[in-house]
Design an enzyme around this catalytic site. Sequence first.
Site, PDB file in Angstrom:
ATOM      1  N   GLU A  39       0.826  -1.216   0.000  1.00 55.55           N
ATOM      2  CA  GLU A  39       0.000   0.000   0.000  1.00 55.55           C
ATOM      3  C   GLU A  39       0.860   1.266   0.000  1.00 55.55           C
ATOM      4  OE1 GLU A  39      -4.198  -1.396   2.010  1.00 55.55           O
ATOM      5  OE2 GLU A  39      -2.685  -0.495   3.325  1.00 55.55           O
ATOM      6  N   GLU A  60      -6.763  -7.153  -1.295  1.00 51.56           N
ATOM      7  CA  GLU A  60      -7.344  -7.053   0.043  1.00 51.56           C
ATOM      8  C   GLU A  60      -8.778  -6.542  -0.049  1.00 51.56           C
ATOM      9  OE1 GLU A  60      -5.359  -4.681   2.947  1.00 51.56           O
ATOM     10  OE2 GLU A  60      -3.358  -5.397   2.446  1.00 51.56           O
TER      11      GLU A  60
END
Length: 670
Positions: A160, A318
Amino acid sequence: MDSQDIPRPASVWNHVEGIAYGGDYNPEQWPVSVRLEDLELMQEAGVNFLSVGIFSWALLEPAEGKYNFGWLDEVLDNLHGIGVKVALATATAAPPAWLVRKHPEILPVTADGTVLGPGSRRHYTPSSAVYRRYASGITRAVAERYKDHPALALWHVDNELGCHVYEFYGEEDAAAFRAWLERRYGNIDALNAAWGTAFWSQNYGSFEEILPPAIAPSTLNPGQQLDFQRFNSRALMDYYRELVAVLREVTPGVPCTTNLMASSATKSMDYFDWAKDLDVIANDHYLVAADPERHIELAFSADLTRGIAGGDPWILMEHSTSAVNWQPRNQPKMPGEMLRNSLAHVARGADAVMFFQWRQSFAGSEKFHSAMVPHGGRDTRVWREVVELGADLKRLAPVRGSRVESRVAIVFDYEAWWASEIDSKPSIDVRYLDLQRAFHRSLFLRGVSVDFVHPSASLDGYGLVLVCTLYTVTDEAAANISAAASAGATVLVSYFSGIVDGKDHVRLGGYPGAFRELLGVRVEEFHPLLAGTQLKLSDGTVSSIWSEHVHLAGAEAMQAFTEYPLEGVPSLTRRAVGSGAAWYLATFPGPDGIDSVVDRLLEESGVAPAAAGPGVELVRRRSADGQGFLFAINHTRSDAAVEASGQDLLTGEAFPGLVPAGGVAVVAEG
């Protein structure tokens, strides 16, 4: 060597059968007995793909140069033993304590000079030479250790990137910014011209005088702010490339990616620019529980992710089985919602469904974040739904590799997003995504799929092209959009589009600048609306946010404002262009007005709606051999009729024409 200079490896899809299923696996949080239980549970759930080692640096290298790979050796061997493939992480997303203690200069600095400390994650700046050296070191150590491991299918680089902190103001960041500017402009005179530094006595004599646009007495130079946005995206990309170069050297046959956060909330990185460096696009997505139309936001984000992937299959790296832990009020997902969410991503191009995380943590900041194995274990609704989803995804193996069908494009540009929301604009209520989301919602409700495309991308094959708030646009991109209309597409351009060039310099001669000739209109003056006010339009609908004084210059008025001071002034225009048409929208209509415009555009463009009723999501994927797969997702609590014929892959039976309340059908048509 730049990672782009090395030939790309084989596709990750060569390693994983069917739709990939799994999540982040963090075995370092658990004793061996639990890890062994995990193997049994993974087989029960149908897991075949896991991300491993994302936050494990402190355990893999507990002291500088001292490695402990034994536990990870065992984990990977055991996963291979049950047929699970792995996206192995570089473990660089959270520097270990010993590194921060030895080199506190790696810590990020905010615009007000605050140094962000450890104790969380992402506590580094990508421009730190020291951090890059250590990050490359652990990446090389992991790659050398596992380069031949049969479970390895993909490299998960960092995690991320740009999350939590995405602008960097430290001394090394400032130096890197200056170096980037010098490469971009070549000389200081070119920079002064680009930034318009004659205003407010901002002229620079050398690049050494330039600082990042930190806290200042008044509004900052917009050209400087835009370039700083560009720099930060590239700084993170350069860091990513440095790690990928190591991985390419050691494991040239293993593909690399990082998990993006393409959604209606993330704008810090230009993901279209990033896409060329990713062997497969991976994305993280989380619902906002308080949003009653969160399934529509999910569709927007999934469509955007597919656009970044250029239409290719992508990885949902995710999402959550139920509640998250970081919203003000973390409601669980409703029964069946996790299945609907997961298959909505698959419908819109994902060939992998993964979660954060496999087993719910018992300690740490995310212990109340849901997982595939919840605190309550097997005897829970979440676990039963996890097992059900695994079985359903196995049944959807024929869908893998197919592509979403769409004849509608929404033009999307991160630089226009950045530039349109920098200080000193006509209205703070003009937000880049708002009109895009309004049009996307209307099309969603009509069962019309949408591709998000960069302004420079090919628009061939699209019957309808929507250009919303494209504030900054290059001459080449404007010509590309104009060519689409000439070639037969119906093109709609909205207000606050084409206003400036890539330097954020106003295109003189009247708005909308780059699109004046295409649209056959000239805007004399903007009339932003005050908060809470509306204008009536000639078709009986209302609008808000924006209006403007439009003059016809070859176009015809299709709708007009009806109130002072713009009474009779066109609010929607159309001009025939080649074999297509160019429409201009000079205001932000309410939902009824948006729907009315969309219906007119669909009719003209020949794009047929396919809605099955309110709350039923319809998306079609088609394989290279022509096989169509219709996803029908019922977001309501009542059964819904859907016109389709073929086998429902989820039941194995002929589709009866009815999708149960809260259910999903995937019809192999024909």
